[in-house]
Design a protein around this motif. Structure first.
Motif, PDB file in Angstrom:
ATOM      1  N   TYR A 167      -1.704   5.431   0.887  1.00  0.00           N
ATOM      2  CA  TYR A 167      -2.207   4.067   0.667  1.00  0.00           C
ATOM      3  C   TYR A 167      -2.365   3.792  -0.819  1.00  0.00           C
ATOM      4  O   TYR A 167      -2.794   4.661  -1.578  1.00  0.00           O
ATOM      5  CB  TYR A 167      -3.566   3.890   1.353  1.00  0.00           C
ATOM      6  CG  TYR A 167      -4.222   2.555   1.053  1.00  0.00           C
ATOM      7  CD1 TYR A 167      -3.780   1.391   1.666  1.00  0.00           C
ATOM      8  CD2 TYR A 167      -5.279   2.468   0.146  1.00  0.00           C
ATOM      9  CE1 TYR A 167      -4.363   0.158   1.381  1.00  0.00           C
ATOM     10  CE2 TYR A 167      -5.874   1.234  -0.138  1.00  0.00           C
ATOM     11  CZ  TYR A 167      -5.404   0.086   0.485  1.00  0.00           C
ATOM     12  OH  TYR A 167      -5.978  -1.132   0.209  1.00  0.00           O
ATOM     13  N   VAL A 181       7.162   2.186   5.746  1.00  0.00           N
ATOM     14  CA  VAL A 181       6.334   1.578   4.705  1.00  0.00           C
ATOM     15  C   VAL A 181       5.700   0.343   5.323  1.00  0.00           C
ATOM     16  O   VAL A 181       6.390  -0.462   5.953  1.00  0.00           O
ATOM     17  CB  VAL A 181       7.219   1.168   3.497  1.00  0.00           C
ATOM     18  CG1 VAL A 181       6.406   0.374   2.480  1.00  0.00           C
ATOM     19  CG2 VAL A 181       7.831   2.404   2.848  1.00  0.00           C
ATOM     20  N   VAL A 185       3.078  -3.094   4.824  1.00  0.00           N
ATOM     21  CA  VAL A 185       2.542  -3.979   3.792  1.00  0.00           C
ATOM     22  C   VAL A 185       1.484  -4.878   4.427  1.00  0.00           C
ATOM     23  O   VAL A 185       1.767  -5.608   5.375  1.00  0.00           O
ATOM     24  CB  VAL A 185       3.680  -4.846   3.202  1.00  0.00           C
ATOM     25  CG1 VAL A 185       3.128  -5.791   2.153  1.00  0.00           C
ATOM     26  CG2 VAL A 185       4.749  -3.950   2.584  1.00  0.00           C
ATOM     27  N   LYS A 233      -0.646  -1.389   0.407  1.00  0.00           N
ATOM     28  CA  LYS A 233       0.653  -0.892   0.884  1.00  0.00           C
ATOM     29  C   LYS A 233       0.448   0.507   1.457  1.00  0.00           C
ATOM     30  O   LYS A 233      -0.366   1.277   0.933  1.00  0.00           O
ATOM     31  CB  LYS A 233       1.652  -0.794  -0.277  1.00  0.00           C
ATOM     32  CG  LYS A 233       1.599  -1.950  -1.274  1.00  0.00           C
ATOM     33  CD  LYS A 233       2.536  -3.046  -0.862  1.00  0.00           C
ATOM     34  CE  LYS A 233       2.577  -4.200  -1.850  1.00  0.00           C
ATOM     35  NZ  LYS A 233       1.314  -4.804  -2.249  1.00  0.00           N
ATOM     36  N   LEU A 238       5.613   2.403  -4.528  1.00  0.00           N
ATOM     37  CA  LEU A 238       4.651   1.371  -4.145  1.00  0.00           C
ATOM     38  C   LEU A 238       3.634   1.202  -5.262  1.00  0.00           C
ATOM     39  O   LEU A 238       3.097   2.194  -5.773  1.00  0.00           O
ATOM     40  CB  LEU A 238       3.892   1.780  -2.883  1.00  0.00           C
ATOM     41  CG  LEU A 238       4.709   2.194  -1.665  1.00  0.00           C
ATOM     42  CD1 LEU A 238       3.812   2.762  -0.582  1.00  0.00           C
ATOM     43  CD2 LEU A 238       5.460   1.012  -1.112  1.00  0.00           C
ATOM     44  N   VAL A 254       6.736  -3.434  -3.829  1.00  0.00           N
ATOM     45  CA  VAL A 254       7.391  -2.333  -3.111  1.00  0.00           C
ATOM     46  C   VAL A 254       8.833  -2.301  -3.607  1.00  0.00           C
ATOM     47  O   VAL A 254       9.557  -3.293  -3.468  1.00  0.00           O
ATOM     48  CB  VAL A 254       7.414  -2.582  -1.586  1.00  0.00           C
ATOM     49  CG1 VAL A 254       8.020  -1.382  -0.870  1.00  0.00           C
ATOM     50  CG2 VAL A 254       6.031  -2.858  -1.049  1.00  0.00           C
TER      51      VAL A 254
END
Ligand code: M6R
Length: 609
Positions: free
Chosen positions: A7, A181, A183, A188, A215, A220
């Motif tokens: 994170y 990944v 968002v 992120k 990130l 990203v």
């Protein structure tokens, strides 16, 4: 195996990572750890044991301050579960931290080279070479160092990486191990699987092999292995958040057993239109189906058992020869894949390493691959030529139940569709079967509504059993395989499955006073034969449990207890007879006091060979 979460954002990272890891414990649970960037240093907390131990150690994450971090829950491959072998791994001056899922196959070679250069190692893991290699290549350009390390690694990996001198960046990369990944508005994420971040966001990107992601709090950025920026399309996950919660049930397994009517209905119904079976995603013309010469079904564990059932059903209905292979064998046995062959890969996770390798083997030999997959966007789903999704929703318990049932439904749909197109069953038989197929979800529901307390009672009689055998003929044998696996994987009772007719060729020597023999009898034309086998084992001291169709009173006479399932077409009986076997295993394991959702030595998703 192993779960990764990372994170970067506006919130405290540690509690979010612990929350995410709690949804990934199905991937491994022998140790866990966190690395949090506190603005100055990278702080590590890790320990052997369940996630609860880590959570207590870090006061639910409150003891680790910082809004950038990576977390890991481990299923040990290299090096026994221990505090030291837990991830994250860190270099000597604590400036780089790494979490890893997968296996670095050439780690010994790399380790020896690094040892010669003066590097020291703390753990027995393969992962530690990654962090030490990064240390040796990192000269201020993180992406360059990561790309260089990738050229040195053989095997599979998903990596989450944090650098001490980069408090505003989180990096990740994957090869043959899953990584997504996510968002959200506040940050992120990286994660091994969707449930880890479902509470925070449904907006995800799927990383492909060899791709790197960087990130930051605002951006990203994706790169290929040559470090060229690449664009990726964001996908929206359809799964409901509650689907990844226990929802009042004591265990995920029990919840998932009870979700089967819906899961099977969701898999069947969209593919029935105007009293016909329509499988759009098959992408096969009638001509293609008529020209099929052979089908390979390749899978592991319970999914392999579905393949076994599929063989009986497809061969009988559509008259196409079917060969069923365990994926771990298929990939190394140089199978003969000729024109006119369809390869079907069955997998809940879509990430099973051997199944993925089998898919690639088939594609390399020029054969079309159909994936029967539960996890949307998983590796096998993406690499297969066509995908027929099973709509079971997230399955968390290590022991599969609802995914297995939906895979069976997919097999029936295919078998009936192929049979109709090839003209190997009459219109009347098709219509009749379609009626029975539609009734399966309600029949599963009625077994659950009426059978749970009886199964609890029956299970209490078998908690102390040491050995068990599951027997059956025809599709009943394939149900026996699954019943036996369910019992052994969560209750640790020794269990084997045999075709009932095979007992006399050796296995019957193992029957002694008190051995449990679960006998499946759902094929009317084979009742008498299996009853003879039940009598044979009973007279040698076995305790026989019969699972049979309503109305088969004979079976009750030669068994200690009998469980009755509703009547259905003979090709579909596995879908009903497996339900009491799942409940039996569940209540036996609960009776023995075991952690049903996290059986010892196992992990949900087997992403290593
Ligand atoms: O994700 P997959 O369907 O490819 O997994 C295959 C097997 O690992 C899986 O079915 C395993 O056997 C289960 N633990 C059985 O309950």
């Amino acid at each position: 195996m192993c779960g990764i979460v990372g994170y970067i954002g506006k919130e405290q990272a540690a509690p979010l990572l612990l929350e995410g890891l709690s949804k990934l414990e199905y991937r491994g649970y022998d140790s866990a750890g966190l690395a949090i960037h506190n603005g100055t240093d990278v702080e590590i907390s890790k320990c052997k044991g369940r996630l609860k131990v880590l959570s207590d150690l870090t006061e639910g994450g409150a003891a680790m301050q910082g809004s950038l971090g990576i977390g890991h829950t481990r299923w040990a491959t290299h090096g026994a579960p221990s505090d030291t072998n837990s991830h994250p791994h860190i270099n000597a001056n604590s400036s780089i931290a790494v979490v890893h899922n997968g296996i670095i196959e050439n780690y010994l070679k790399i380790k020896n080279r690094l040892l010669e250069k003066g590097y020291e190692f703390q753990s027995q893991t393969d992962t530690e070479v990654v962090v030490q290699l990064l240390d040796s290549y990192y000269k201020g350009d993180a992406l360059a160092a990561i790309a260089k390390v990738m050229t040195k690694l053989d095997g599979s990996y998903a990596l989450g990486i944090v650098f001490k001198d980069r408090p505003e960046e989180l990096f990740a990369v994957r090869k043959d191990s899953p990584l997504i990944v996510g968002v959200s508005e506040t940050g992120k994420f990286i994660a091994s699987d969707v449930p880890a971040i479902l509470k925070q966001t449904r907006d995800v990107y799927y990383l492909e092999n060899g791709e790197i992601v960087r990130l930051t709090r605002n951006e990203v950025n994706f790169y290929n292995s040559d470090l060229e920026p690449i664009e990726k399309e964001m996908k929206t996950v359809q799964w409901d958040i509650s689907a990844a919660e226990k929802g009042g049930y004591k265990h995920f397994m029990l919840k998932e057993i009870h979700e089967q009517p819906k899961a099977v209905r969701d898999t069947i119904n969209p593919r029935i239109r105007n009293n016909d079976i329509v499988i759009d995603e098959l992408n096969m013309s009638e001509e293609d189906i008529k020209n099929l010469k052979k089908i390979f079904i390749v899978a592991c564990g319970s999914a392999y058992h579905v393949g076994m059932t599929g063989k009986y059903v497809i061969e009988d209905l559509a008259r196409i020869p079917v060969e069923v292979d365990m994926a771990s064998e298929f990939r190394y046995r140089n199978p003969i894949l000729e024109e006119g062959t369809l390869t079907i890969i069955i997998s809940q996770s879509g990430e099973t390493a051997d199944s993925l390798a089998a898919l690639r083997e088939a594609k390399e030999k020029g054969v079309k691959v159909l994936g029967i997959i539960n996890v949307v966007g998983s590796s096998i789903a993406r690499e297969a030529d066509n995908v027929m999704y099973t709509w079971a929703g997230p399955e968390i318990a290590v022991a599969t139940t609802k995914a297995y049932s939906t895979q069976l439904a997919a097999m029936y749909l295919l078998a009936m569709h192929f049979a109709k197109v090839r003209g190997t069953i009459s219109g009347e038989q098709f219509d009749h079967m379609l009626q029975d197929l539609r009734r399966i979800p309600d029949q599963i529901q009625s077994i659950l509504d009426n059978g749970v307390s009886k199964l609890q009672y029956i299970a209490s009689h078998y908690v102390a059993v040491k050995d068990s055998f599951f027997i059956g003929r025809g599709v009943d044998y394939t149900t026996a395989l699954e019943g036996s696996l369910k019992l052994k994987e969560i209750s640790y009772i020794h269990s084997e499955a045999f075709p009932a007719g095979e007992l006399k060729h050796g296995p019957i020597a193992l029957i002694e006073e008190g051995t449990l023999v679960a006998a499946l009898l759902t094929q009317e034309d084979l009742y008498k034969k299996t009853i003879s086998n039940m009598v044979e084992v009973q007279s040698r001291g076995a305790r026989v449990l019969a699972i049979t169709n309503e109305g088969n009173e004979e079976a009750a006479k030669v068994s200690e207890m009998a469980i009755y399932i509703p009547n259905t077409d003979k090709h579909f009986t596995t879908s009903l007879s497996v339900i009491p076997l799942q409940l039996l295993s569940y209540y036996v394991a609960v009776g023995k006091g075991f952690d049903v959702d996290k059986p010892r030595n196992l992990a949900k998703s087997v992403t290593v060979e």
